[in-house]
Scaffold this motif. Structure first.
Motif, PDB file in Angstrom:
ATOM      1  N   CYS A 135     -20.718  -3.823  41.027  1.00  0.00           N
ATOM      2  CA  CYS A 135     -20.746  -3.218  42.369  1.00  0.00           C
ATOM      3  C   CYS A 135     -20.061  -4.122  43.390  1.00  0.00           C
ATOM      4  O   CYS A 135     -19.292  -3.658  44.237  1.00  0.00           O
ATOM      5  CB  CYS A 135     -22.186  -2.959  42.800  1.00  0.00           C
ATOM      6  SG  CYS A 135     -22.921  -1.583  41.949  1.00  0.00           S
TER       7      CYS A 135
ATOM      8  N   VAL B 185     -20.684   2.057  51.899  1.00  0.00           N
ATOM      9  CA  VAL B 185     -20.985   2.692  50.608  1.00  0.00           C
ATOM     10  C   VAL B 185     -22.280   2.109  50.033  1.00  0.00           C
ATOM     11  O   VAL B 185     -22.413   0.898  49.847  1.00  0.00           O
ATOM     12  CB  VAL B 185     -19.824   2.502  49.600  1.00  0.00           C
ATOM     13  CG1 VAL B 185     -20.213   3.061  48.226  1.00  0.00           C
ATOM     14  CG2 VAL B 185     -18.558   3.178  50.110  1.00  0.00           C
TER      15      VAL B 185
ATOM     16  N   THR C 118     -26.788   6.761  41.036  1.00  0.00           N
ATOM     17  CA  THR C 118     -26.589   6.517  39.597  1.00  0.00           C
ATOM     18  C   THR C 118     -27.928   6.124  38.969  1.00  0.00           C
ATOM     19  O   THR C 118     -28.887   5.803  39.665  1.00  0.00           O
ATOM     20  CB  THR C 118     -25.591   5.366  39.309  1.00  0.00           C
ATOM     21  OG1 THR C 118     -26.277   4.108  39.429  1.00  0.00           O
ATOM     22  CG2 THR C 118     -24.387   5.384  40.223  1.00  0.00           C
TER      23      THR C 118
ATOM     24  N   VAL D 217     -17.258   5.167  43.281  1.00  0.00           N
ATOM     25  CA  VAL D 217     -17.297   4.215  44.406  1.00  0.00           C
ATOM     26  C   VAL D 217     -15.932   4.193  45.095  1.00  0.00           C
ATOM     27  O   VAL D 217     -15.835   4.287  46.331  1.00  0.00           O
ATOM     28  CB  VAL D 217     -17.675   2.800  43.920  1.00  0.00           C
ATOM     29  CG1 VAL D 217     -17.509   1.770  45.037  1.00  0.00           C
ATOM     30  CG2 VAL D 217     -19.099   2.770  43.367  1.00  0.00           C
TER      31      VAL D 217
ATOM     32  N   HIS E 172     -18.613   5.552  36.971  1.00  0.00           N
ATOM     33  CA  HIS E 172     -19.374   5.280  38.196  1.00  0.00           C
ATOM     34  C   HIS E 172     -18.481   4.573  39.226  1.00  0.00           C
ATOM     35  O   HIS E 172     -18.533   4.878  40.415  1.00  0.00           O
ATOM     36  CB  HIS E 172     -20.570   4.366  37.896  1.00  0.00           C
ATOM     37  CG  HIS E 172     -21.575   4.954  36.954  1.00  0.00           C
ATOM     38  ND1 HIS E 172     -21.855   4.404  35.729  1.00  0.00           N
ATOM     39  CD2 HIS E 172     -22.385   6.034  37.071  1.00  0.00           C
ATOM     40  CE1 HIS E 172     -22.800   5.117  35.132  1.00  0.00           C
ATOM     41  NE2 HIS E 172     -23.136   6.106  35.909  1.00  0.00           N
TER      42      HIS E 172
ATOM     43  N   VAL F 176     -26.449  -2.160  47.269  1.00  0.00           N
ATOM     44  CA  VAL F 176     -26.993  -1.607  46.027  1.00  0.00           C
ATOM     45  C   VAL F 176     -28.471  -1.364  46.290  1.00  0.00           C
ATOM     46  O   VAL F 176     -29.197  -2.279  46.667  1.00  0.00           O
ATOM     47  CB  VAL F 176     -26.820  -2.577  44.834  1.00  0.00           C
ATOM     48  CG1 VAL F 176     -27.343  -1.908  43.559  1.00  0.00           C
ATOM     49  CG2 VAL F 176     -25.371  -2.959  44.652  1.00  0.00           C
TER      50      VAL F 176
ATOM     51  N   LEU G 205     -24.704   2.334  46.754  1.00  0.00           N
ATOM     52  CA  LEU G 205     -24.844   2.817  45.374  1.00  0.00           C
ATOM     53  C   LEU G 205     -26.301   2.637  44.975  1.00  0.00           C
ATOM     54  O   LEU G 205     -26.847   1.532  45.109  1.00  0.00           O
ATOM     55  CB  LEU G 205     -23.917   2.041  44.435  1.00  0.00           C
ATOM     56  CG  LEU G 205     -23.957   2.508  42.962  1.00  0.00           C
ATOM     57  CD1 LEU G 205     -22.558   2.472  42.344  1.00  0.00           C
ATOM     58  CD2 LEU G 205     -24.925   1.672  42.126  1.00  0.00           C
ATOM     59  N   SER G 206     -26.936   3.716  44.540  1.00  0.00           N
ATOM     60  CA  SER G 206     -28.331   3.589  44.114  1.00  0.00           C
ATOM     61  C   SER G 206     -28.403   3.526  42.600  1.00  0.00           C
ATOM     62  O   SER G 206     -27.602   4.156  41.888  1.00  0.00           O
ATOM     63  CB  SER G 206     -29.176   4.758  44.648  1.00  0.00           C
ATOM     64  OG  SER G 206     -28.693   5.978  44.154  1.00  0.00           O
TER      65      SER G 206
ATOM     66  N   VAL H  49     -23.625   6.880  46.469  1.00  0.00           N
ATOM     67  CA  VAL H  49     -23.227   7.096  45.070  1.00  0.00           C
ATOM     68  C   VAL H  49     -24.498   6.943  44.225  1.00  0.00           C
ATOM     69  O   VAL H  49     -24.880   5.829  43.859  1.00  0.00           O
ATOM     70  CB  VAL H  49     -22.165   6.059  44.624  1.00  0.00           C
ATOM     71  CG1 VAL H  49     -21.698   6.352  43.186  1.00  0.00           C
ATOM     72  CG2 VAL H  49     -20.977   6.023  45.577  1.00  0.00           C
TER      73      VAL H  49
ATOM     74  N   LEU I 176     -23.707   0.782  34.530  1.00  0.00           N
ATOM     75  CA  LEU I 176     -22.496   1.306  35.161  1.00  0.00           C
ATOM     76  C   LEU I 176     -21.270   1.155  34.265  1.00  0.00           C
ATOM     77  O   LEU I 176     -21.102   0.155  33.571  1.00  0.00           O
ATOM     78  CB  LEU I 176     -22.256   0.585  36.493  1.00  0.00           C
ATOM     79  CG  LEU I 176     -23.385   0.700  37.518  1.00  0.00           C
ATOM     80  CD1 LEU I 176     -23.005  -0.026  38.814  1.00  0.00           C
ATOM     81  CD2 LEU I 176     -23.736   2.166  37.819  1.00  0.00           C
TER      82      LEU I 176
ATOM     83  N   VAL J 195     -18.886  -2.294  46.849  1.00  0.00           N
ATOM     84  CA  VAL J 195     -20.084  -1.586  47.325  1.00  0.00           C
ATOM     85  C   VAL J 195     -20.728  -2.436  48.427  1.00  0.00           C
ATOM     86  O   VAL J 195     -20.745  -3.665  48.342  1.00  0.00           O
ATOM     87  CB  VAL J 195     -21.075  -1.392  46.143  1.00  0.00           C
ATOM     88  CG1 VAL J 195     -22.441  -0.924  46.622  1.00  0.00           C
ATOM     89  CG2 VAL J 195     -20.490  -0.414  45.118  1.00  0.00           C
TER      90      VAL J 195
END
Ligand SMILES: Nc1ncnc2c1ncn2[C@@H]1O[C@H](COP(=O)(O)OP(=O)(O)OP(=O)(O)O)[C@@H](O)[C@H]1O
Ligand SMILES: CC(C)(CO)[C@@H](O)C(=O)[O-]
Ligand code: BAL
Length: 323
Positions: A126, A95, A73, A85, A81, A134, A97-98, A71, A77, A131
């Protein structure tokens, strides 16, 4: 760069790379921010935060063979966003999330420096959303001295948002290639709000045979219909209320086009005038083919209405599919 001055995290010493690179959120010190809510049997119990390009692959080594979902970004957030997720959790085992405010997609004079940055808050969100990792690479890590490679997805990169934001689309394409390579992602999700970016990313991956599925996430809106955006932090309460007009406006334009498809030009001209009267500075209001993004005169194929406006110092974009 030390971003958390008194970090409520502990180092993960089980990993082979230096402890300053990968840190784990400490669930005992932050009750409620472990991943207690997760139902999947795979993934981490404690969310990991990775700041280093080299470490990213190592972190996912225990999950070799599992589906990794990315994901991407730029942080700050919001519920939009987080909805990505939640959607990604249905498609991936792990998962990632950047968070990366990508300088390459900004042109001189745009808001790169002032773009909102709130990592600590983002990390909490997150963890709450489940998530697993990260990923917060640094600009120096992503674009070390000597970096010079670019991609060009073709003329459509210079239309819609690309007409006024010259580095926007191709700058995004570079960072997305890097992020999927660094995370070994099998799939990635992008929001419908950034439909031009979504379409051109799919084209890029098709053209270059990059075997990563690009999923589309629905646009999350405020109760008034405003498509949520990190840039709303630039707006005051009155401006947020005013911006709620845009979605109703798009629906109205969509209805007018469906009722009188031959009057497209007039409807668009009238629409732009209306937006200006409401206090928006119009960048574009356009009808385009839903798949190719080409301009269309007839509605024999699915079409989409796109808009971009400025309100105060905030750029707002939105679009709707014409049924
Ligand atoms: N309201 C939303 N609903 C669903 N997805 C969204 C929404 N807003 C952004 N996204 C998606 O989130 C991903 C990351 O976008 P980004 O971090 O640039 O946020 P943003 O809110 O679009 O920021 P900004 O509007 O300030 O550029 C993109 O795939 C984008 O399409
Ligand atoms: C995809 C993205 C995170 C790349 O920087 C961002 O630009 C976005 O969503 O528009
Ligand atoms: N989601 C859009 C990112 C940008 O405006 O740069």
């Amino acid at each position: 760069m030390q971003l958390f001055h008194n970090p409520p995290f502990r180092y993960d010493r089980s990993l082979s790379h230096p402890p300053h690179v990968v840190i784990e959120q400490d669930s005992t010190r932050w009750p409620g921010y472990n991943l207690g809510r997760r139902s999947a049997s795979v993934g981490f119990k404690i969310m990991k935060i990775v700041r280093d390009v080299e470490s990213m692959k190592g972190v996912l080594r225990p999950f070799a063979g599992r589906r990794v979902g990315l994901v991407p970004t730029m942080g700050a957030l919001h519920s939009g966003h987080l909805s990505l997720v939640h959607e990604m959790k249905k498609h991936a085992d792990v998962v990632v999330l950047s968070i990366f405010v990508n300088p390459l997609q900004f042109s001189p004079g745009e808001d790169y420096e002032k773009y909102p940055r709130c990592e600590e808050e983002d990390c909490k969100k997150c963890a709450d959303a489940g998530v697993d990792v990260v990923y917060i690479p640094s600009v120096e890590g992503m674009y070390p001295d000597g970096f010079s490679t670019g991609v060009d997805v073709g003329p459509m990169a210079r239309e819609l948002c690309g007409a006024s934001r010259h580095n926007f689309i191709n700058g995004i394409m570079v960072v997305l290639i890097k992020l999927v390579m660094q995370t070994n992602a099998h799939c990635m999700i992008l929001g419908e709000k950034d439909y031009q970016m979504l379409c051109l990313t799919r084209k890029l991956f098709r053209d270059l045979n990059i075997g990563v599925d690009v999923l589309q996430g629905d646009t999350v809106r405020s109760p008034e219909g405003l498509a949520l955006s990190s840039r709303h932090k630039y707006l005051n309460g009155a401006e947020i209320a005013k911006a709620g007009f845009l979605y109703k406006f798009l629906l109205e334009v969509g209805k007018n086009l469906s009722d009188a498809p031959d009057d497209q030009q007039e409807i668009i001209t009238r629409g732009k005038l209306r937006l200006e009267q409401e206090g928006f500075k119009v960048d574009y209001l356009e009808v385009r083919d839903n798949n190719t993004l080409e301009r269309i005169q007839t509605f024999s194929r699915p079409a989409r209405v796109f808009l971009a406006v400025n309100l105060g110092c905030c750029r707002l974009i939105d679009n709707i599919l014409l049924a």
